[in-house]
Design an enzyme around this catalytic site. Structure first.
Site, PDB file in Angstrom:
ATOM      1  CD  GLU A  96      21.869  29.758   5.069  1.00  0.00           C
ATOM      2  OE1 GLU A  96      21.000  29.567   5.943  1.00  0.00           O
ATOM      3  OE2 GLU A  96      23.033  29.325   5.146  1.00  0.00           O
ATOM      4  NE  ARG A  97      13.683  27.724   3.935  1.00  0.00           N
ATOM      5  CZ  ARG A  97      13.082  26.529   3.907  1.00  0.00           C
ATOM      6  NH1 ARG A  97      11.917  26.367   3.301  1.00  0.00           N
ATOM      7  NH2 ARG A  97      13.675  25.480   4.469  1.00  0.00           N
ATOM      8  CG  HIS A 134      19.026  24.558  -1.820  1.00  0.00           C
ATOM      9  ND1 HIS A 134      19.729  25.395  -0.985  1.00  0.00           N
ATOM     10  CD2 HIS A 134      18.767  23.430  -1.104  1.00  0.00           C
ATOM     11  CE1 HIS A 134      19.902  24.799   0.186  1.00  0.00           C
ATOM     12  NE2 HIS A 134      19.314  23.615   0.150  1.00  0.00           N
ATOM     13  CB  CYS A 168      24.537  27.741   2.054  1.00  0.00           C
ATOM     14  SG  CYS A 168      22.945  26.916   2.215  1.00  0.00           S
ATOM     15  CB  THR A 201      21.621  22.200   2.161  1.00  0.00           C
ATOM     16  OG1 THR A 201      21.389  23.525   2.653  1.00  0.00           O
ATOM     17  CG2 THR A 201      21.512  21.188   3.298  1.00  0.00           C
ATOM     18  N   GLY A 202      23.262  24.206   0.249  1.00  0.00           N
ATOM     19  CA  GLY A 202      23.273  25.009  -0.973  1.00  0.00           C
ATOM     20  C   GLY A 202      24.365  24.567  -1.926  1.00  0.00           C
ATOM     21  CB  CYS A 242      21.468  22.859   8.723  1.00  0.00           C
ATOM     22  SG  CYS A 242      22.772  24.079   8.954  1.00  0.00           S
ATOM     23  N   GLY A 243      23.555  21.646   6.104  1.00  0.00           N
ATOM     24  CA  GLY A 243      24.749  20.858   5.813  1.00  0.00           C
ATOM     25  C   GLY A 243      25.932  21.239   6.690  1.00  0.00           C
TER      26      GLY A 243
HETATM   27  N1  LIG Z   1      23.244  27.002   6.284  1.00  0.00           N
HETATM   28  C1  LIG Z   1      22.621  25.725   6.057  1.00  0.00           C
HETATM   29  C2  LIG Z   1      21.372  25.834   5.256  1.00  0.00           C
HETATM   30  C3  LIG Z   1      20.321  26.425   6.046  1.00  0.00           C
HETATM   31  C4  LIG Z   1      19.102  26.426   5.237  1.00  0.00           C
HETATM   32  C5  LIG Z   1      18.074  27.337   5.817  1.00  0.00           C
HETATM   33  N2  LIG Z   1      18.404  28.721   5.592  1.00  0.00           N
HETATM   34  C6  LIG Z   1      16.742  27.002   5.212  1.00  0.00           C
HETATM   35  O1  LIG Z   1      15.780  27.636   5.602  1.00  0.00           O
HETATM   36  O2  LIG Z   1      16.679  26.053   4.395  1.00  0.00           O
HETATM   37  C7  LIG Z   1      23.525  24.740   5.370  1.00  0.00           C
HETATM   38  O3  LIG Z   1      24.731  24.807   5.595  1.00  0.00           O
HETATM   39  O4  LIG Z   1      23.000  23.855   4.658  1.00  0.00           O
END
Ligand SMILES: N[C@H](CCC[C@H](N)C(=O)O)C(=O)O
Length: 284
Positions: free
Chosen positions: A217-218, A163, A226, A228-229, A72-73
């Site tokens: 998001e998943r 992603h 997001c 990591t996104g 989670c970034g």
């Molecule tokens: N919000 C997070 C990503 C959460 C990812 C999560 N939804 C998953 O199941 O991979 C971020 O800032 O990277």
């Protein structure tokens, strides 16, 4: 249970300092309960800040549906800020143990508080089987993905979590009337070609160094950002030739600066981390 509410450009989580707190139930159950915006605290999920044998702290992240994510970034920036500001490790360079290994974080500290945070997110994971996806290509670049009667071209990478990036037009950025992200996001998230589901990013290219993006998001649905996104979108832009290795990403909750370094193949993400309030939660 005492908690702290923090967000990374609007991607908000309930944080629990597990150096001193004990959860009243399984994290998956607690995450579903505290995430509820009416019956709980209200958040995109739950993040535990835990002791680590190999780093300054360990991060565990749970989506609002209770599923655990490897990474989670936005959360990592907030964890690092919390670890510094709450004197768990009063250093401006920290290491945090995550589901994809130990990551390094540099804090920009102003008046004793971390403001901007730069994270070395490590190398993107490009092998399809490790993303994981059954779409063709290592990684899939502009791979045809049809959902809901519409064909998208998906570019897929993992930042420890999966992603899928699709490039779209303005119609995905108007939220009056039909919200196409809400319509197609869950269809991509749950497409059979993603055995562990996927985070879906809808991207409009502004220039070779600038994009606007929205995320489904998943396990959490639409979020304001997001991290990591955004890293995955930076990598996808280079793989598709649409954007450069340095990228400014405009997300609904704010901006992130990304770089996929040619020198070390690592992705760097820089952005803010904000502490909003602390409180006590009483499980029903
Ligand atoms: N919000 C997070 C990503 C959460 C990812 C999560 N939804 C998953 O199941 O991979 C971020 O800032 O990277």
């Amino acid at each position: 249970m005492r908690f702290t509410k923090m967000h990374g450009i609007g991607n908000d989580y309930v944080y629990v300092n597990c150096f001193v707190e004990k959860l009243p139930a399984e994290p998956a159950i607690v995450s579903q309960a505290v995430s509820h915006r009416n019956f709980g605290i209200g958040s995109d999920g739950l993040i535990l800040i835990c002791p680590s044998e190999v780093a300054d702290a360990r991060m565990r992240m749970y989506n609002s549906d209770g599923s655990e994510s490897e990474m989670c970034g936005n959360g990592l920036r907030c964890v690092a800020k919390y670890v510094h500001d709450h004197n768990i490790a009063k250093k401006s360079s920290l290491t945090i143990e995550t589901g994809r290994g130990i990551l390094s974080v540099d804090l920009d500290v102003v008046n004793g508080k971390a403001q901007k945070v730069r994270v070395n997110m490590g190398e993107p994971i490009l092998e399809a089987a490790k993303i994981p996806t059954t779409l063709p290509g290592d990684p899939p670049v502009n791979a045809a993905l049809s959902v809901g009667g519409r064909e998208f071209l998906a570019t897929c990478v993992s930042m420890g979590n999966p992603h899928a990036t699709v490039y779209v037009g303005d119609e995905f950025f108007t939220t009056t009337g039909r919200d196409l992200v809400a319509e197609f996001g869950p269809l991509i998230e749950n497409a059979p070609v993603f055995p562990r589901r996927v985070n879906a990013h809808f991207v409009k290219v502004q220039s070779p160094n600038e994009v606007t993006m929205r995320t489904w998001e998943r396990g959490s649905g639409i979020t304001l950002a997001c991290g990591t996104g955004a890293c995955a979108v930076c990598v996808a832009g280079v793989l598709t030739g649409l954007t450069d290795r340095k990228l400014l990403a405009h997300l609904p909750g704010g901006d992130l600066e990304l770089e996929w370094s040619a020198a070390d193949n690592h992705v760097y993400m820089t952005g803010p981390a904000t502490e909003v309030f602390s409180g006590e939660w009483f499980p029903a």
